[in-house]
Design a protein around this motif. Structure first.
Motif, PDB file in Angstrom:
ATOM      1  N   GLN A 119       0.851  -1.187   0.000  1.00 44.74           N
ATOM      2  CA  GLN A 119       0.000   0.000   0.000  1.00 44.74           C
ATOM      3  C   GLN A 119       0.888   1.238   0.000  1.00 44.74           C
ATOM      4  N   LEU A 121      -0.529   4.640  -0.560  1.00 45.61           N
ATOM      5  CA  LEU A 121      -1.258   5.808  -0.061  1.00 45.61           C
ATOM      6  C   LEU A 121      -2.143   5.416   1.109  1.00 45.61           C
ATOM      7  N   GLU A 122      -2.148   6.240   2.148  1.00 42.62           N
ATOM      8  CA  GLU A 122      -2.991   6.001   3.327  1.00 42.62           C
ATOM      9  C   GLU A 122      -4.279   6.829   3.250  1.00 42.62           C
ATOM     10  N   GLU A 123      -4.226   7.949   2.503  1.00 45.52           N
ATOM     11  CA  GLU A 123      -5.385   8.826   2.408  1.00 45.52           C
ATOM     12  C   GLU A 123      -5.394   9.548   1.070  1.00 45.52           C
ATOM     13  N   ILE A 124      -6.584  10.073   0.728  1.00 43.76           N
ATOM     14  CA  ILE A 124      -6.755  10.823  -0.513  1.00 43.76           C
ATOM     15  C   ILE A 124      -7.185  12.238  -0.153  1.00 43.76           C
ATOM     16  N   GLN A 125      -6.510  13.228  -0.755  1.00 45.56           N
ATOM     17  CA  GLN A 125      -6.866  14.625  -0.536  1.00 45.56           C
ATOM     18  C   GLN A 125      -8.039  14.963  -1.456  1.00 45.56           C
ATOM     19  N   LYS A 151      -5.064   2.542  -9.029  1.00 42.77           N
ATOM     20  CA  LYS A 151      -4.636   3.936  -8.981  1.00 42.77           C
ATOM     21  C   LYS A 151      -5.807   4.789  -8.504  1.00 42.77           C
ATOM     22  N   VAL A 152      -5.528   6.031  -8.154  1.00 46.62           N
ATOM     23  CA  VAL A 152      -6.562   6.952  -7.672  1.00 46.62           C
ATOM     24  C   VAL A 152      -7.682   7.085  -8.707  1.00 46.62           C
ATOM     25  N   THR A 167      -5.489  14.563  -5.002  1.00 46.68           N
ATOM     26  CA  THR A 167      -4.361  13.631  -5.115  1.00 46.68           C
ATOM     27  C   THR A 167      -4.176  13.282  -6.591  1.00 46.68           C
ATOM     28  N   ALA A 171      -1.493   8.354  -9.257  1.00 45.93           N
ATOM     29  CA  ALA A 171      -0.801   7.798  -8.081  1.00 45.93           C
ATOM     30  C   ALA A 171      -1.332   6.397  -7.775  1.00 45.93           C
ATOM     31  N   ILE A 173      -2.250   3.412  -5.436  1.00 51.71           N
ATOM     32  CA  ILE A 173      -2.665   3.257  -4.039  1.00 51.71           C
ATOM     33  C   ILE A 173      -2.150   1.925  -3.508  1.00 51.71           C
TER      34      ILE A 173
END
Length: 195
Positions: A119, A121-125, A151-152, A167, A171, A173
């Motif tokens: 993993q 990414l831990e979070e999405i902006q 991906k995002v 984000t 990227a 995830i």
């Protein structure tokens, strides 16, 4: 929606003293507030809240009997004491988009038997009106095969017209990597047993 009770804090009393007395300090800020409101909240109430809510969650904040719909904007932990020192809230306005984060939660990871789950990414902006805000994105990784990734831009939330994803859409995830054994070590072991 969770409700949290808070009291207006007198700035004459230092934050350290309040923490010793079992309080967490914080601030409430927002476009419609004339000025930010310094608050103090019982530590036990914060610990209970953070079991179900986190940064990016919407809650009702009751400050001395007045209710505010707020977003948990920032949570400052004291790693030495293992407790929350400070928590900040943004008072929400129904017609104003706010910056927030959605926590990524992987589900069915126990079904991944071939390969290693990684993993990134831990979070999405994101940015959205209060009504469209989400605080968690679940990703089912049980069907992923070795070499596949998410991906995002692959997430359903990315297609939501009411949410602006900040984000990078490209990227990664999560991905499933191939398991690599160390063949050199195996060969050396075989040679030494033959000798």
């Amino acid at each position: 929606m969770n409700t949290l009770k808070a009291e207006k804090r007198s700035m004459d009393i230092k934050a350290k003293k309040l923490r010793r007395e079992g309080f967490v300090t914080g601030n409430v800020f927002g476009k419609k507030l004339a000025e930010s409101i310094p608050v103090k909240i019982e530590k036990s109430a914060i610990e209970k809240l953070l079991k179900t809510s986190h940064k990016g969650s919407q809650i009702m904040l009751d400050i001395d009997g007045e209710s505010y719909q707020v977003l948990i904007k920032d949570v400052e932990y004291n790693p030495l004491k293992g407790q929350v020192d400070e928590i900040d809230f943004q008072a929400l306005v129904s017609d104003e988009k706010v910056h927030s984060v959605a926590e990524i939660e992987l589900v069915d990871h126990e079904k991944v038997v071939y390969g290693v789950l990684e993993q990134f990414l831990e979070e999405i902006q994101l940015r959205a009106l209060p009504a469209a805000l989400v605080d968690k994105v679940e990703i089912n990784v049980g069907e992923l095969k070795v070499g596949e990734s998410i991906k995002v831009k692959d997430l359903p939330i990315y297609q939501n017209k009411d949410i602006d994803i900040l984000t990078d859409p490209e990227a990664t995830i999560v991905t499933i990597q191939e398991v690599h054994n160390a063949p050199e070590a195996d060969e050396e072991a075989e040679e030494s047993t033959e000798a």
